[in-house]
Design a protein around this motif. Structure first.
Motif, PDB file in Angstrom:
ATOM      1  N   GLY A 191       0.820  -1.226   0.000  1.00  0.00           N
ATOM      2  CA  GLY A 191       0.000   0.000   0.000  1.00  0.00           C
ATOM      3  C   GLY A 191       0.840   1.257   0.000  1.00  0.00           C
ATOM      4  O   GLY A 191       1.739   1.416  -0.826  1.00  0.00           O
ATOM      5  N   GLY A 192       0.579   2.132   0.971  1.00  0.00           N
ATOM      6  CA  GLY A 192       1.256   3.432   0.991  1.00  0.00           C
ATOM      7  C   GLY A 192       2.541   3.464   1.808  1.00  0.00           C
ATOM      8  O   GLY A 192       3.007   4.537   2.191  1.00  0.00           O
ATOM      9  N   SER A 193       3.151   2.307   2.073  1.00  0.00           N
ATOM     10  CA  SER A 193       4.327   2.258   2.968  1.00  0.00           C
ATOM     11  C   SER A 193       5.531   3.058   2.463  1.00  0.00           C
ATOM     12  O   SER A 193       6.283   3.607   3.267  1.00  0.00           O
ATOM     13  CB  SER A 193       4.771   0.809   3.184  1.00  0.00           C
ATOM     14  N   PHE A 194       5.724   3.116   1.138  1.00  0.00           N
ATOM     15  CA  PHE A 194       6.884   3.860   0.628  1.00  0.00           C
ATOM     16  C   PHE A 194       6.696   5.358   0.891  1.00  0.00           C
ATOM     17  O   PHE A 194       7.661   6.070   1.148  1.00  0.00           O
ATOM     18  CB  PHE A 194       7.091   3.635  -0.878  1.00  0.00           C
ATOM     19  N   ASP A 195       5.431   5.814   0.813  1.00  0.00           N
ATOM     20  CA  ASP A 195       5.152   7.229   1.088  1.00  0.00           C
ATOM     21  C   ASP A 195       5.538   7.551   2.529  1.00  0.00           C
ATOM     22  O   ASP A 195       6.067   8.612   2.821  1.00  0.00           O
ATOM     23  CB  ASP A 195       3.657   7.535   0.892  1.00  0.00           C
ATOM     24  N   VAL A 196       5.283   6.606   3.438  1.00  0.00           N
ATOM     25  CA  VAL A 196       5.565   6.845   4.856  1.00  0.00           C
ATOM     26  C   VAL A 196       7.071   6.774   5.118  1.00  0.00           C
ATOM     27  O   VAL A 196       7.650   7.698   5.688  1.00  0.00           O
ATOM     28  CB  VAL A 196       4.809   5.829   5.750  1.00  0.00           C
ATOM     29  N   LEU A 197       7.731   5.717   4.652  1.00  0.00           N
ATOM     30  CA  LEU A 197       9.163   5.553   4.956  1.00  0.00           C
ATOM     31  C   LEU A 197      10.003   6.681   4.343  1.00  0.00           C
ATOM     32  O   LEU A 197      10.993   7.117   4.924  1.00  0.00           O
ATOM     33  CB  LEU A 197       9.661   4.176   4.485  1.00  0.00           C
ATOM     34  N   SER A 198       9.572   7.182   3.194  1.00  0.00           N
ATOM     35  CA  SER A 198      10.325   8.262   2.539  1.00  0.00           C
ATOM     36  C   SER A 198      10.042   9.609   3.187  1.00  0.00           C
ATOM     37  O   SER A 198      10.666  10.610   2.834  1.00  0.00           O
ATOM     38  CB  SER A 198       9.949   8.329   1.058  1.00  0.00           C
ATOM     39  N   GLY A 199       9.068   9.663   4.091  1.00  0.00           N
ATOM     40  CA  GLY A 199       8.760  10.920   4.779  1.00  0.00           C
ATOM     41  C   GLY A 199       7.712  11.771   4.079  1.00  0.00           C
ATOM     42  O   GLY A 199       7.425  12.885   4.502  1.00  0.00           O
ATOM     43  N   HIS A 200       7.123  11.256   2.985  1.00  0.00           N
ATOM     44  CA  HIS A 200       6.108  12.045   2.273  1.00  0.00           C
ATOM     45  C   HIS A 200       4.772  12.054   3.003  1.00  0.00           C
ATOM     46  O   HIS A 200       3.986  12.975   2.852  1.00  0.00           O
ATOM     47  CB  HIS A 200       5.930  11.520   0.843  1.00  0.00           C
ATOM     48  N   VAL A 201       4.499  10.994   3.743  1.00  0.00           N
ATOM     49  CA  VAL A 201       3.262  10.908   4.524  1.00  0.00           C
ATOM     50  C   VAL A 201       3.661  10.517   5.940  1.00  0.00           C
ATOM     51  O   VAL A 201       4.550   9.683   6.131  1.00  0.00           O
ATOM     52  CB  VAL A 201       2.308   9.830   3.925  1.00  0.00           C
ATOM     53  N   GLN A 202       3.012  11.146   6.916  1.00  0.00           N
ATOM     54  CA  GLN A 202       3.352  10.834   8.311  1.00  0.00           C
ATOM     55  C   GLN A 202       2.468   9.716   8.825  1.00  0.00           C
ATOM     56  O   GLN A 202       1.241   9.746   8.623  1.00  0.00           O
ATOM     57  CB  GLN A 202       3.100  12.078   9.155  1.00  0.00           C
ATOM     58  N   ARG A 203       3.074   8.728   9.477  1.00  0.00           N
ATOM     59  CA  ARG A 203       2.264   7.687  10.101  1.00  0.00           C
ATOM     60  C   ARG A 203       1.707   8.206  11.421  1.00  0.00           C
ATOM     61  O   ARG A 203       2.345   9.049  12.067  1.00  0.00           O
ATOM     62  CB  ARG A 203       3.109   6.441  10.378  1.00  0.00           C
ATOM     63  N   ALA A 204       0.549   7.697  11.832  1.00  0.00           N
ATOM     64  CA  ALA A 204      -0.043   8.124  13.098  1.00  0.00           C
ATOM     65  C   ALA A 204       0.940   7.880  14.233  1.00  0.00           C
ATOM     66  O   ALA A 204       1.541   6.815  14.312  1.00  0.00           O
ATOM     67  CB  ALA A 204      -1.324   7.342  13.344  1.00  0.00           C
ATOM     68  N   PRO A 205       1.116   8.877  15.134  1.00  0.00           N
ATOM     69  CA  PRO A 205       1.981   8.651  16.294  1.00  0.00           C
ATOM     70  C   PRO A 205       1.449   7.485  17.132  1.00  0.00           C
ATOM     71  O   PRO A 205       0.277   7.127  17.031  1.00  0.00           O
ATOM     72  CB  PRO A 205       1.883   9.960  17.076  1.00  0.00           C
ATOM     73  N   LYS A 206       2.343   6.932  17.968  1.00  0.00           N
ATOM     74  CA  LYS A 206       2.007   5.732  18.760  1.00  0.00           C
ATOM     75  C   LYS A 206       0.706   5.907  19.551  1.00  0.00           C
ATOM     76  O   LYS A 206      -0.079   4.972  19.679  1.00  0.00           O
ATOM     77  CB  LYS A 206       3.151   5.401  19.743  1.00  0.00           C
ATOM     78  N   PHE A 207       0.488   7.128  20.091  1.00  0.00           N
ATOM     79  CA  PHE A 207      -0.718   7.365  20.886  1.00  0.00           C
ATOM     80  C   PHE A 207      -1.973   6.992  20.086  1.00  0.00           C
ATOM     81  O   PHE A 207      -2.862   6.306  20.559  1.00  0.00           O
ATOM     82  CB  PHE A 207      -0.788   8.839  21.331  1.00  0.00           C
ATOM     83  N   TRP A 208      -2.024   7.462  18.829  1.00  0.00           N
ATOM     84  CA  TRP A 208      -3.191   7.177  17.984  1.00  0.00           C
ATOM     85  C   TRP A 208      -3.274   5.686  17.670  1.00  0.00           C
ATOM     86  O   TRP A 208      -4.353   5.108  17.608  1.00  0.00           O
ATOM     87  CB  TRP A 208      -3.098   7.962  16.673  1.00  0.00           C
ATOM     88  N   GLN A 209      -2.106   5.084  17.479  1.00  0.00           N
ATOM     89  CA  GLN A 209      -2.104   3.647  17.177  1.00  0.00           C
ATOM     90  C   GLN A 209      -2.648   2.859  18.363  1.00  0.00           C
ATOM     91  O   GLN A 209      -3.470   1.958  18.193  1.00  0.00           O
ATOM     92  CB  GLN A 209      -0.691   3.166  16.866  1.00  0.00           C
ATOM     93  N   ARG A 210      -2.170   3.238  19.573  1.00  0.00           N
ATOM     94  CA  ARG A 210      -2.620   2.516  20.772  1.00  0.00           C
ATOM     95  C   ARG A 210      -4.103   2.738  21.025  1.00  0.00           C
ATOM     96  O   ARG A 210      -4.790   1.869  21.551  1.00  0.00           O
ATOM     97  CB  ARG A 210      -1.798   2.961  21.991  1.00  0.00           C
ATOM     98  N   ALA A 211      -4.594   3.928  20.663  1.00  0.00           N
ATOM     99  CA  ALA A 211      -6.020   4.232  20.875  1.00  0.00           C
ATOM    100  C   ALA A 211      -6.879   3.596  19.776  1.00  0.00           C
ATOM    101  O   ALA A 211      -8.083   3.858  19.694  1.00  0.00           O
ATOM    102  CB  ALA A 211      -6.230   5.735  20.903  1.00  0.00           C
ATOM    103  N   HIS A 212      -6.252   2.785  18.919  1.00  0.00           N
ATOM    104  CA  HIS A 212      -6.943   2.122  17.805  1.00  0.00           C
ATOM    105  C   HIS A 212      -7.591   3.141  16.863  1.00  0.00           C
ATOM    106  O   HIS A 212      -8.664   2.906  16.325  1.00  0.00           O
ATOM    107  CB  HIS A 212      -8.007   1.129  18.319  1.00  0.00           C
ATOM    108  N   ALA A 213      -6.956   4.299  16.731  1.00  0.00           N
ATOM    109  CA  ALA A 213      -7.551   5.364  15.920  1.00  0.00           C
ATOM    110  C   ALA A 213      -6.617   5.806  14.795  1.00  0.00           C
ATOM    111  O   ALA A 213      -6.679   6.932  14.335  1.00  0.00           O
ATOM    112  CB  ALA A 213      -7.901   6.540  16.816  1.00  0.00           C
ATOM    113  N   GLU A 214      -5.762   4.869  14.349  1.00  0.00           N
ATOM    114  CA  GLU A 214      -4.842   5.206  13.260  1.00  0.00           C
ATOM    115  C   GLU A 214      -5.640   5.614  12.008  1.00  0.00           C
ATOM    116  O   GLU A 214      -5.264   6.545  11.301  1.00  0.00           O
ATOM    117  CB  GLU A 214      -3.946   3.990  12.954  1.00  0.00           C
ATOM    118  N   TRP A 215      -6.752   4.955  11.790  1.00  0.00           N
ATOM    119  CA  TRP A 215      -7.610   5.246  10.633  1.00  0.00           C
ATOM    120  C   TRP A 215      -8.117   6.690  10.688  1.00  0.00           C
ATOM    121  O   TRP A 215      -8.170   7.378   9.673  1.00  0.00           O
ATOM    122  CB  TRP A 215      -8.782   4.253  10.575  1.00  0.00           C
TER     123      TRP A 215
END
Ligand code: UDP
Length: 243
Positions: A191-215
């Motif tokens: 999917g969009g992983s290259f956009d994230v690793l290259s810094g073009h898109v920011q992944r949700a910070p851990k807080f959002w991930q833990r809150a199950h709200a990455e979406w």
């Protein structure tokens, strides 16, 4: 040599069998299989993919040929709970990708990258060289090609240990099914992983991930995604009905 494929137990959500394991056990299984030159196809599926497969039998046939389908997305974890068969852990494409890159760097493995926009691929190449200096870059191609002949030829020639296809679904899985015979490698849609690793898109910070709200974070950052989220209520109601 015939090596029996390891079987994880699975939980089937709307016809798609998800492996029921942990991130750690799963990646170690992949390391082992890459080390023994096996041909592995991994799909990391979220509710959007499940619903798309539900409505497109030809796509469902493709993803059922995967060796492992992982629960990427909290909606899959919820779906399994609704069915009374909880899954141990969410296993995202991006986390798996990072674990594979760390391992590849430590073990001088080679990887082939296809996907994302040309400018993203340029930046990804730099990121990979800086962060994973011992990873062997077998090839890097952006995902906006007319025909894949040159990519096919490059994979055939370089015989990488891993092929990462970040073309979005269903394109990435179609690409993998068509080409996985080229080399015994790990083939994975990202999917969009290259956009994230290259810094073009920011992944949700851990807080959002833990809150199950990455979406939710993704929708706030990229509002056009709201349309794609509309499938969620439909998905959950379908899972309830299937119980
Ligand atoms: N993409 C691509 N070729 C295409 C269409 C899309 O390489 O013809 C890339 C796109 O640039 C992006 C990724 O595929 O990097 C899809 O990202 P998205 O976050 O939409 O992935 P999904 O949510 O579908 O997994």
């Amino acid at each position: 040599m015939f090596i029996l494929k390891f079987q994880f137990s699975t939980v089937t959500v709307l016809g798609i069998p998800f492996i029921n394991t942990t991130n750690d056990t799963f990646v170690h299984q992949l390391f082992e299989e890459i080390n023994t030159d096996q041909n592995i196809f991994v799909v990391t599926a979220n509710p959007e993919i499940v619903m798309y497969a539900d409505e497109h039998p030809e796509y469902a046939e493709i993803i059922k040929q995967a060796d492992y389908i992982t629960p990427d997305g909290i909606g899959i974890i919820k779906g399994a709970q609704i069915l009374g068969q909880p899954l141990q852990e969410r296993i995202t494409g991006y986390d798996t990708f990072l674990s594979l890159l760390d391992w590849a760097d430590a073990n001088h493995k080679s990887a082939f990258f296809v996907g994302a926009k040309p400018e993203v691929m340029n930046d990804l190449r730099t990121t990979l060289q800086e962060k994973y200096p011992n990873l062997v870059l077998a090839g890097t191609y952006d995902g906006y090609f007319e025909t894949d002949e040159h990519i096919v030829a490059a994979i055939q020639l370089t015989q990488p240990d891993m092929v990462f296809a970040a073309l979005g679904f269903p394109k990435q899985e179609e690409f993998i099914i068509k080409n996985r015979h080229l080399t015994n490698a790990l083939w994975m849609g990202l999917g969009g992983s290259f956009d994230v690793l290259s810094g073009h898109v920011q992944r949700a910070p851990k807080f959002w991930q833990r809150a199950h709200a990455e979406w939710l974070y993704r929708v706030l950052k990229e509002p056009w995604r709201i349309k794609r989220l509309m499938v969620l209520p439909k998905y959950l109601s379908k899972v309830r009905k299937s119980k």
